[in-house]
Design an enzyme around this catalytic site. Structure first.
Site, PDB file in Angstrom:
ATOM      1  CD  GLU A  64     104.019  52.171 111.489  1.00 27.28           C
ATOM      2  OE1 GLU A  64     103.626  53.276 111.067  1.00 27.28           O
ATOM      3  OE2 GLU A  64     103.479  51.092 111.167  1.00 27.28           O
TER       4      GLU A  64
ATOM      5  CG  HIS B  49      98.112  51.555 112.268  1.00 27.49           C
ATOM      6  ND1 HIS B  49      99.207  50.779 112.558  1.00 27.49           N
ATOM      7  CD2 HIS B  49      98.560  52.519 111.427  1.00 27.49           C
ATOM      8  CE1 HIS B  49     100.272  51.249 111.921  1.00 27.49           C
ATOM      9  NE2 HIS B  49      99.891  52.306 111.227  1.00 27.49           N
ATOM     10  CD  GLU B  50      96.134  54.930 109.546  1.00 24.46           C
ATOM     11  OE1 GLU B  50      96.829  55.936 109.766  1.00 24.46           O
ATOM     12  OE2 GLU B  50      96.566  53.937 108.919  1.00 24.46           O
TER      13      GLU B  50
ATOM     14  CG  HIS C  31      99.903  57.204 112.607  1.00 20.70           C
ATOM     15  ND1 HIS C  31     101.263  57.226 112.814  1.00 20.70           N
ATOM     16  CD2 HIS C  31      99.666  56.123 111.813  1.00 20.70           C
ATOM     17  CE1 HIS C  31     101.829  56.200 112.180  1.00 20.70           C
ATOM     18  NE2 HIS C  31     100.874  55.504 111.571  1.00 20.70           N
TER      19      HIS C  31
END
Lengths: 505, 505
Positions: free
Chosen positions: A300, A270-271, A274
């Site tokens: 997101e 997830h990170e 980003h």
């Protein structure tokens, strides 16, 4: 005046503007490093000075950003840049920031900062003690401030618009409402069908004690495999994972190691999503307002793409499951399909950050509706716990046992982040909408992922999104990339298809 | 004007001054964090932006510090504070900083910064390739700038005075010369006697491959044992160990793990000495110019105290050798005396940072004399390598085989740090001079250390030195603490006694 003279004057304005914006960027980067350090390394004793330092640097950045000189430079520059140029975009983005910063009086900014700082401690304590009453009056003040802020910022239709726009330029409450209206029925139905399925998923083997060093090794491996550069970034440990960056070429991921092995794996992906977005900006825009992701929703969409569409796909694990099993032989009994089902288990639960892909947006819906009610005044803060629990019953079929796992669970409201939640759902929608376009261009993404070849996927996202930085508004970007405005169709279709397969519906 | 009005005006000046100084402190702390991160964690890609950010923040700090407003506030405040008060000291220290910053024209500061930045890369390359010629013209420019700087700063007797004063307030070339004149004979004699001793020391068992995690555990243990608080600081790894701090309650040590096991042990104790000094300032002075060590010499006296007088004592290892041997059984064959002799081996060597306690100051002497000659113009840069090697022959009896391990070894000159070296020797002298006073008050320090009880020692140093922060000038502080000006007697006496015992002379 000679043409040469005019050109030189024009470039003077832009040069001065860019240099002032670089100063603001240096101050904000200093704050970002201080924040990163605080969450990853700072000893406890450092907190007081850190707070003071961040406050002072924040004030300096705000003073610079809202100075008369900045206002005049932006106005002058706006008349000098040519339509569609990078400079024009830079001026537009900076002007928006200037407007957002100047519209709200310094006294209200200060009040908000002071209250957030107090509120954070109160919230931590209230959550720990399951004592909503002790936090209620602070929360009330927080919504008062949000209401005032919205009035200063201005809005056309709904007070919520002003707040949401801060995080997602141009997005309105009506957009959010439409999104949730479209989502609500299909999601609630899907959750129900899954609950009633005879083919339940057992993910109990994913809980245990997992060697931290091996988890680090594995998460760094997959994060690097999807294209995150450790020459231009790193991954550290933090209690609440986040991604920050100090330059396009210095992007910091964080992760955490818990008893659920998916925490580190999917948290890292997830990170990294980003992070890939941030690392993908054009280097020529480094340290300028055009660098980095354009909005919370689009950001997101990328974290969710790499976490869910890539990281929770069967193809991804066709490539990586053997590696994981080599590191953790205790997972050796999983076959690919069993593993795929386990990491995609759907189950209504209380805590948003631990929610699966299907129920996640229902958590957001609850928050959005309650924020609207609180802002409109149709709900009073003292009645929030009961309203919260009722919505969990309605949408998820469960009742939080305490406010700690109910309306006290999220950090956002204590941090004055009101109007922020819908961007999570927008990100989910956009991830599928963008992915469908990607697949048309890139071809058999499953075959690529199964072969561990993420380059064509990353390359497409870089070309279409990452290399655009913040040049376009989020709306424009979405239309440019997908040929249509943000909608819920791709998402509902994709999610339904995936989970019908997982649960054999 | 009413007395109340005057009082309020007076306090206004001080309040404004303190708030401006707090801004400067916030900017400088941001730079310190960026520097720490760069040396400990930053990925390679971050270098370019980091340089730009530090440059911009440095310019902002310099602008604030040298502003007309700052000058006027300092002047006004100087007339308002009462003699001997903390505020008076704060104004004095800030005025000195203001003067140092304003005397040198911005253009020269900029030239120096630009040249240092270029010079660093050139020096790294020249050292790697053993190519002094490629660095010579840059070094010449560096000394030109230092000469100009000294003229702007002003001096009474010798051009060197202006430069040295930046690092050690009030110290002069004459002081340094006197110090070295007193040291030279006894040290050269001692080195000679040791060389001729029949009782040589073998420290070969201290070289090997040492588990990093165990080294970390042990260095953290001893650093904590001597009193460094990990609630108010931490220890990380850096290629070149240093100590920095972001608050009195947030002090960062760094260390490194090498094939010589003493690198981490004594490096950690050295940096912890700096750290104890910083952690020991009064919290009320946090983020003000009175916080922290008063000068490089006094700072070094503390790092050398904890590294050498404590850390290289037999009593210290009476307590810690069993712990170390438990972690590293391969050191099990050492008895206390054998270990004590091994860690105190004296041997003329080329590299200053690896030098033992006895030969260390001879390395400094070489540099001081060469700096003076270069500044006076009696030595030209092109002749530096030969002059350097001749002095190593004269004072240490060895000839560097290459310039890389000769005049190219230190980072200082490429970093525009000229006039800095003597503070290392001052620190050595002061460490023994202060320790002799401490022993008179504290009593049997050996018994305390052998029992692992460092509290009385630390407490004495805190009361006498650390809690004074930067309130007094270094000269005043030394007189207050030891009752006399800095001198070489205690040092020569202490060192001679110790090494006569180690080598059975």
């Amino acid at each position: 005046m000679l043409p040469g003279k005019i050109a030189s004057l024009m470039s003077d304005t832009l040069t001065t503007l860019k240099s002032k914006l670089a100063d603001v960027n240096a101050l904000n980067t200093a704050i970002a490093i201080m924040d990163w350090d605080q969450q990853c390394y700072m000893p406890r004793g450092g907190a007081e000075a850190r707070g003071a330092h961040v406050g002072l640097l924040g004030r300096m950045a705000h003073e610079l950003m809202t100075s008369d000189e900045m206002g005049k430079l932006l106005e002058k520059a706006a008349g000098e840049v040519s339509h569609g140029s990078d400079d024009a975009a830079m001026v537009r983005v900076s002007k928006r920031q200037y407007d957002l910063s100047t519209k709200i009086p310094a006294s209200l900014v200060e009040e908000k900062m002071r209250l957030s700082s107090e509120a954070h401690e109160l919230w931590v304590e209230a959550r720990a003690k399951n004592d909503f009453a002790s936090f209620a009056s602070t929360l009330e003040k927080m919504f008062d401030i949000a209401r005032k802020e919205a009035e200063y910022l201005g809005y056309k239709d709904h007070i919520y618009d002003a707040l949401l726009d801060q995080y997602e330029e141009g997005a309105t409450a009506a957009d959010a409402r439409e999104m949730f209206d479209t989502l609500k029925g299909p999601l609630v139905d899907l959750v129900k069908a899954i609950k009633e399925s005879s083919n339940q998923v057992d993910d109990s083997k994913l809980y245990g004690t997992w060697d931290v060093e091996k988890q680090r090794q594995f998460t760094e491996k997959i994060v690097q495999a999807v294209g995150f550069s450790f020459e231009r970034g790193r991954q550290d440990v933090a209690p609440h994972p986040f991604c920050t960056n100090f330059s396009i070429a210095d992007v910091r991921l964080t992760t955490r190691y818990k008893d659920y092995i998916g925490s580190a794996i999917f948290g890292s992906l997830h990170e990294a999503g980003h992070g890939l977005y941030e690392q993908g900006s054009p280097m020529a825009w480094d340290r300028t307002p055009l660098a980095g992701g354009v909005s919370l929703g689009v950001h997101e969409s990328q974290s969710r793409t790499w976490e869910n569409i890539v990281g929770r796909s069967k193809a991804f694990w066709q490539h990586f499951l053997p590696d994981l099993q080599k590191l953790f032989p205790e997972l050796g009994s999983f076959d690919l399909n069993g593993w795929y089902r386990a990491i995609n288990k759907v189950e209504p639960s209380f805590i948003r950050v631990e929610a699966d892909e299907v129920t996640y947006n229902l958590h957001i819906l609850v928050r959005f509706e309650l924020e609207c009610d609180l802002l409109e005044g149709t709900l009073s803060v003292k009645d929030l716990p009961e309203a919260w629990n009722q919505k969990y019953r309605d949408y998820l079929g469960i009742t939080p046992e305490t406010d700690s796992v109910g309306c006290l669970q999220d950090v956002h409201w204590s941090g004055a982040l009101i109007g922020y939640f819908p961007t999570y759902s927008m990100g989910n929608l956009l991830s599928y909408q963008i992915w469908n376009c990607l697949r048309k261009d890139v071809g058999d993404t499953d075959a690529l992922m199964a072969a561990g070849d993420f380059k064509p996927i990353l390359h497409w996202l870089q070309q279409k999104i990452y290399l655009q930085g913040s040049k376009y508004t989020p709306r424009d970007l979405v239309e440019r990339v997908t040929g249509k405005p943000m909608g819920a169709e791709d998402y509902i279709e994709g999610l339904t298809a995936k989970y019908r397969e997982v649960y054999g519906l």
